[in-house]
Design a protein around this motif. Sequence first.
Motif, PDB file in Angstrom:
ATOM      1  N   GLN A  74      42.444  13.709 -21.115  1.00  0.00           N
ATOM      2  CA  GLN A  74      42.364  14.245 -22.488  1.00  0.00           C
ATOM      3  C   GLN A  74      43.241  13.410 -23.410  1.00  0.00           C
ATOM      4  O   GLN A  74      44.384  13.097 -23.081  1.00  0.00           O
ATOM      5  CB  GLN A  74      42.818  15.702 -22.526  1.00  0.00           C
ATOM      6  N   GLY A  75      42.700  13.020 -24.549  1.00  0.00           N
ATOM      7  CA  GLY A  75      43.420  12.212 -25.521  1.00  0.00           C
ATOM      8  C   GLY A  75      43.083  10.727 -25.435  1.00  0.00           C
ATOM      9  O   GLY A  75      43.342   9.987 -26.377  1.00  0.00           O
ATOM     10  N   ARG A  76      42.492  10.315 -24.310  1.00  0.00           N
ATOM     11  CA  ARG A  76      42.209   8.880 -24.144  1.00  0.00           C
ATOM     12  C   ARG A  76      41.229   8.371 -25.197  1.00  0.00           C
ATOM     13  O   ARG A  76      41.437   7.301 -25.766  1.00  0.00           O
ATOM     14  CB  ARG A  76      41.656   8.614 -22.739  1.00  0.00           C
ATOM     15  N   GLU A  77      40.183   9.127 -25.469  1.00  0.00           N
ATOM     16  CA  GLU A  77      39.172   8.691 -26.450  1.00  0.00           C
ATOM     17  C   GLU A  77      39.797   8.535 -27.840  1.00  0.00           C
ATOM     18  O   GLU A  77      39.459   7.607 -28.581  1.00  0.00           O
ATOM     19  CB  GLU A  77      38.009   9.689 -26.513  1.00  0.00           C
ATOM     20  N   GLU A  78      40.707   9.442 -28.188  1.00  0.00           N
ATOM     21  CA  GLU A  78      41.357   9.365 -29.500  1.00  0.00           C
ATOM     22  C   GLU A  78      42.188   8.084 -29.623  1.00  0.00           C
ATOM     23  O   GLU A  78      42.214   7.442 -30.675  1.00  0.00           O
ATOM     24  CB  GLU A  78      42.262  10.581 -29.704  1.00  0.00           C
ATOM     25  N   ILE A  79      42.872   7.730 -28.541  1.00  0.00           N
ATOM     26  CA  ILE A  79      43.686   6.509 -28.561  1.00  0.00           C
ATOM     27  C   ILE A  79      42.776   5.293 -28.658  1.00  0.00           C
ATOM     28  O   ILE A  79      43.029   4.372 -29.454  1.00  0.00           O
ATOM     29  CB  ILE A  79      44.582   6.431 -27.306  1.00  0.00           C
ATOM     30  N   TRP A  80      41.705   5.282 -27.867  1.00  0.00           N
ATOM     31  CA  TRP A  80      40.730   4.182 -27.942  1.00  0.00           C
ATOM     32  C   TRP A  80      40.160   4.047 -29.348  1.00  0.00           C
ATOM     33  O   TRP A  80      39.970   2.937 -29.839  1.00  0.00           O
ATOM     34  CB  TRP A  80      39.601   4.427 -26.945  1.00  0.00           C
ATOM     35  N   ASP A  81      39.872   5.194 -29.984  1.00  0.00           N
ATOM     36  CA  ASP A  81      39.307   5.163 -31.348  1.00  0.00           C
ATOM     37  C   ASP A  81      40.273   4.497 -32.331  1.00  0.00           C
ATOM     38  O   ASP A  81      39.852   3.714 -33.192  1.00  0.00           O
ATOM     39  CB  ASP A  81      38.981   6.586 -31.828  1.00  0.00           C
TER      40      ASP A  81
ATOM     41  N   VAL B 143      49.770  12.544 -34.041  1.00  0.00           N
ATOM     42  CA  VAL B 143      50.277  12.939 -32.721  1.00  0.00           C
ATOM     43  C   VAL B 143      49.072  13.260 -31.839  1.00  0.00           C
ATOM     44  O   VAL B 143      48.213  14.059 -32.209  1.00  0.00           O
ATOM     45  CB  VAL B 143      51.205  14.170 -32.808  1.00  0.00           C
ATOM     46  N   ILE B 144      48.998  12.613 -30.688  1.00  0.00           N
ATOM     47  CA  ILE B 144      47.882  12.816 -29.760  1.00  0.00           C
ATOM     48  C   ILE B 144      48.424  13.391 -28.455  1.00  0.00           C
ATOM     49  O   ILE B 144      49.298  12.792 -27.818  1.00  0.00           O
ATOM     50  CB  ILE B 144      47.147  11.494 -29.469  1.00  0.00           C
TER      51      ILE B 144
ATOM     52  N   MET C 193      35.219   3.439 -25.138  1.00  0.00           N
ATOM     53  CA  MET C 193      35.433   1.996 -25.016  1.00  0.00           C
ATOM     54  C   MET C 193      35.110   1.554 -23.589  1.00  0.00           C
ATOM     55  O   MET C 193      35.576   2.166 -22.630  1.00  0.00           O
ATOM     56  CB  MET C 193      36.892   1.657 -25.361  1.00  0.00           C
ATOM     57  N   ILE C 194      34.320   0.500 -23.458  1.00  0.00           N
ATOM     58  CA  ILE C 194      33.986  -0.031 -22.143  1.00  0.00           C
ATOM     59  C   ILE C 194      34.967  -1.139 -21.787  1.00  0.00           C
ATOM     60  O   ILE C 194      35.081  -2.132 -22.503  1.00  0.00           O
ATOM     61  CB  ILE C 194      32.539  -0.572 -22.120  1.00  0.00           C
ATOM     62  N   ILE C 195      35.705  -0.940 -20.700  1.00  0.00           N
ATOM     63  CA  ILE C 195      36.676  -1.940 -20.247  1.00  0.00           C
ATOM     64  C   ILE C 195      36.000  -2.809 -19.187  1.00  0.00           C
ATOM     65  O   ILE C 195      35.713  -2.348 -18.084  1.00  0.00           O
ATOM     66  CB  ILE C 195      37.944  -1.272 -19.673  1.00  0.00           C
ATOM     67  N   LYS C 196      35.753  -4.045 -19.522  1.00  0.00           N
ATOM     68  CA  LYS C 196      35.070  -4.956 -18.599  1.00  0.00           C
ATOM     69  C   LYS C 196      36.050  -5.771 -17.775  1.00  0.00           C
ATOM     70  O   LYS C 196      35.882  -5.948 -16.573  1.00  0.00           O
ATOM     71  CB  LYS C 196      34.134  -5.894 -19.380  1.00  0.00           C
ATOM     72  N   THR C 197      37.081  -6.309 -18.429  1.00  0.00           N
ATOM     73  CA  THR C 197      38.047  -7.140 -17.717  1.00  0.00           C
ATOM     74  C   THR C 197      39.472  -6.776 -18.119  1.00  0.00           C
ATOM     75  O   THR C 197      39.735  -6.439 -19.272  1.00  0.00           O
ATOM     76  CB  THR C 197      37.837  -8.642 -18.008  1.00  0.00           C
ATOM     77  N   VAL C 198      40.361  -6.837 -17.149  1.00  0.00           N
ATOM     78  CA  VAL C 198      41.790  -6.599 -17.369  1.00  0.00           C
ATOM     79  C   VAL C 198      42.561  -7.689 -16.644  1.00  0.00           C
ATOM     80  O   VAL C 198      42.288  -7.973 -15.478  1.00  0.00           O
ATOM     81  CB  VAL C 198      42.218  -5.223 -16.817  1.00  0.00           C
ATOM     82  N   ASP C 199      43.515  -8.304 -17.349  1.00  0.00           N
ATOM     83  CA  ASP C 199      44.290  -9.377 -16.728  1.00  0.00           C
ATOM     84  C   ASP C 199      45.740  -9.284 -17.192  1.00  0.00           C
ATOM     85  O   ASP C 199      46.007  -9.288 -18.389  1.00  0.00           O
ATOM     86  CB  ASP C 199      43.691 -10.738 -17.129  1.00  0.00           C
TER      87      ASP C 199
END
Length: 199
Positions: A180-187, A171-172, A1-7
Amino acid sequence: MIIKTVDLETVCGITSKLPENTKPEFAFVGKSNVGKSSLINALMNRKSFARTSSQPGKTQTINFYNINDAFYYVDLPGYGYAKVSLEVKAKWGKMIENYLHKSPMLQRVFLLIDIRHEPSGNDKSMYDWIVYQGYQPVIIATKLDKLKRSQVQKSLKILRSGLGIGSDVTVIAFSAETKQGREEIWDLISDSINSLDKE
């Protein structure tokens, strides 16, 4: 996932009215020292946007982070170790209950539990409570990098047993250090958003 903006768009205290958001929300809850801010920072691809602290119980508000102007990460107050009065803890519990019960845009609840320890009574109560509110939480087993690789499967088995959950519950294992695990959560988040778009 590409994060462009966070507010950091909305901060709700005990007496605040919840925002009437129109975008999907993904909530994160866990014990005060479980690494929730570190996880949220990793998911936002930022080093220190969500404030981390060596002082447990720092998150005393519900924080709504607008991501890419497309969805929200919702950081709920930590439970357990915070050195606050029972009265304040009860109010925090009411805040979380109010949010889980009333937010129409909430899609998923992620419950964070330290992989190194058997789930506490608070963890089990929170899991059961989230289920009672009508959500099947995704369990994120944090601090994975603190374990030897040979210990991971045994620790995950203890976690599942402590919560009384079977293989049907996701469970991740996650590490804020290695990501590790970030991609699974994003998915999971992407899948939820995509299924909403198809409705």
